[in-house]
Scaffold this active site. Structure first.
Site, PDB file in Angstrom:
ATOM      1  N   ASN A   1      -2.965  12.911  -3.106  1.00  0.00           N
ATOM      2  CA  ASN A   1      -4.072  13.348  -3.965  1.00  0.00           C
ATOM      3  C   ASN A   1      -4.641  14.685  -3.514  1.00  0.00           C
ATOM      4  OD1 ASN A   1      -4.265  11.380  -5.972  1.00  0.00           O
ATOM      5  ND2 ASN A   1      -5.473  10.009  -4.701  1.00  0.00           N
TER       6      ASN A   1
ATOM      7  N   ASP B   1       0.847  -1.187   0.000  1.00  0.00           N
ATOM      8  CA  ASP B   1       0.000   0.000   0.000  1.00  0.00           C
ATOM      9  C   ASP B   1       0.889   1.246   0.000  1.00  0.00           C
ATOM     10  OD1 ASP B   1      -3.067   0.807   0.786  1.00  0.00           O
ATOM     11  OD2 ASP B   1      -1.610   2.215   1.639  1.00  0.00           O
ATOM     12  N   ILE B   2       0.594   2.203  -0.883  1.00  0.00           N
ATOM     13  CA  ILE B   2       1.368   3.444  -0.926  1.00  0.00           C
ATOM     14  C   ILE B   2       1.046   4.278   0.314  1.00  0.00           C
ATOM     15  CG2 ILE B   2       1.820   5.574  -2.214  1.00  0.00           C
ATOM     16  CD1 ILE B   2       1.034   4.093  -4.755  1.00  0.00           C
TER      17      ILE B   2
ATOM     18  N   GLU C   1      -4.645   2.394  -4.225  1.00  0.00           N
ATOM     19  CA  GLU C   1      -3.191   2.408  -4.061  1.00  0.00           C
ATOM     20  C   GLU C   1      -2.651   1.073  -3.583  1.00  0.00           C
ATOM     21  OE1 GLU C   1      -4.798   4.219  -0.150  1.00  0.00           O
ATOM     22  OE2 GLU C   1      -5.466   3.816  -2.191  1.00  0.00           O
TER      23      GLU C   1
END
Length: 434
Positions: free
Chosen positions: A317, A309-310, A353
């Site tokens: 964003n 997971d980022i 993500e």
């Protein structure tokens, strides 16, 4: 799109050492064809305007030409002598001719040429380029010819070989099924109807029980005048039927159409299995193929799965916009793809993500070390936002993936390990508790 073996992205270069040979005395045609072939196919093009020049270039480099495009009538070769020259030297040849009638067709077809293209239409050059592409692509298409009559089988196999297809032969239905099982790269089966052990209908039905039409195309052939034979083949699951004796142009077009259909089906399947932004496999493909991949590893039944997971993706964003968020996703996808390339590991974007990697036959400890290298690679990369370099990091959870356990359960364990990695400060790899 440039010539490719199999599916190749437009940006990728052609890994092919061959050259294309154009033998044409018209400077207009030669120049236009040279440009089109260079642009569309991407292989070096050598042009000559006479039989004498042809002798010189082939003598200098006798084994480098993959395809020759040869004008039927040249000033010093008015009767197709240039065609004879290229064919006799084993250079696959396509004829380009400005005149055509029954006698001209006979002159061309008595030679072992791949195809002929007429100059006298507005689509001549495009048609010729398509013919060259087809000849090059055919080399990656394997065809199984099934016929108990040796002479008939050899004749068809030779016709296909001239078209540059890779051909294998079977003298019976039983041998065909054995060869099909041993050669999973067979894309087209051409079967005669009358065979002593298994007739063409039954062979087609048996093939269809093994392989769907998007895996292998089946074409029935027969010399009978009974129109019901073609219907019988189609009802049994064949995709096409061709009557003997073969008209070479019809045989060529029907097989090319079936090969094109198969390629288009595979391209559609490939598109359906890919994430549109990153080009990685998508969630559906991962869940459909992951369990089978785990089961296929017999020597080492223990595997591992990772969820990545980022970190702080929502903040990226919100602060920089979704365009920059997409760049971060693409950056991470490139790092992941580079890391798993050639390993046999299954990589996918699950959504948002989140990414997943299945490590078939790799124990969790080794998978954890592998993932830590990925984590470092990502942390050393960055997204350029104007004058600012935006660092990106990722957290990864790793768990054992036992083929005896449910795939969902293995992923949940990896997801729980990912949660622990986030809780411990992000930008780290955690292993699920045993």
């Amino acid at each position: 799109m440039k010539y490719r073996a199999g599916v190749r992205r437009k940006s990728e270069s052609v890994t092919d050492a061959r050259k294309l040979l154009v033998v044409e005395d018209s400077k207009t045609f030669s120049k236009a064809l040279h440009k089109l072939l260079s642009d569309e196919i991407g292989l070096p093009v050598i042009a000559c305007a006479s039989l004498n020049e042809l002798h010189e270039v082939v003598t200098e480099e006798p084994d480098v030409y993959g395809i020759a495009v040869v004008d039927l009538n040249l000033p010093d070769a008015p009767d197709g002598e240039a065609i004879d020259f290229t064919v006799q030297r084993g250079i696959p040849t396509i004829v380009f001719t400005g005149s055509f009638d029954v006698q001209t067709r006979a002159r061309i077809m008595e030679r072992d040429v791949i195809d002929y293209v007429l100059k006298n239409n507005e689509f001549a050059l495009e048609t010729l380029v398509t013919a060259v592409k087809r000849a090059l692509t055919n080399r990656d298409t394997r065809i199984l010819v099934v016929d108990d009559m040796t002479v008939a089988r050899k004749h068809l196999a030779r016709m296909l070989a001239i078209q540059q297809y890779s051909v294998i032969e079977a003298g019976s239905g039983a041998e065909a099924l054995s060869l099909l099982a041993a050669n999973p790269d067979v894309q087209i089966v051409i079967s005669d109807y009358n065979m002593p052990d298994i007739n063409g209908y039954e062979l087609t039905r048996k093939i269809r029980r093994m392989l769907a039409p998007d895996k292998v195309r089946v074409i029935g052939v027969s010399s009978t005048n009974d129109l019901a034979v073609s219907a019988g083949f189609l009802k049994a699951g064949a995709n096409d039927f061709i009557s003997r004796p073969f008209m070479p142009e019809e045989l060529q077009c029907r097989i090319a159409n079936n090969a094109d259909t198969l390629l288009q089906l595979r391209q559609l399947q490939e598109l359906a299995a890919r994430d549109h932004l990153t080009g990685l496999f998508n969630r559906r493909h991962f869940f459909e193929n992951g369990p089978e991949l785990m089961k296929s590893v017999q020597a080492r039944p223990v595997s591992a799965v990772a969820i990545l997971d980022i970190d702080n993706f929502k903040q990226i964003n919100d602060t920089h916009g979704h365009g920059v968020g997409d760049q971060a996703l693409e950056l991470v996808a490139r790092c992941l793809a580079d890391s798993v390339k050639g390993t046999g590991n299954l990589l996918a974007r699950l959504g948002g993500e989140e990414f997943a990697i299945l490590f078939p036959g790799m124990d969790p400890a080794a998978a954890m070390r592998f993932c830590d290298h990925i984590r470092l690679d990502i942390s050393h990369a960055a997204v350029q936002v104007g004058a600012e370099r935006l660092s990106v990091t990722a957290s990864i959870g790793v768990a054992e993936a036992d083929a005896a356990d449910s795939f969902d359960h293995c992923l949940r364990a990896a997801d729980q390990a990912l949660y622990v990695a986030k809780q411990q400060g992000r930008n780290r790899v955690c292993l699920a508790a045993a």
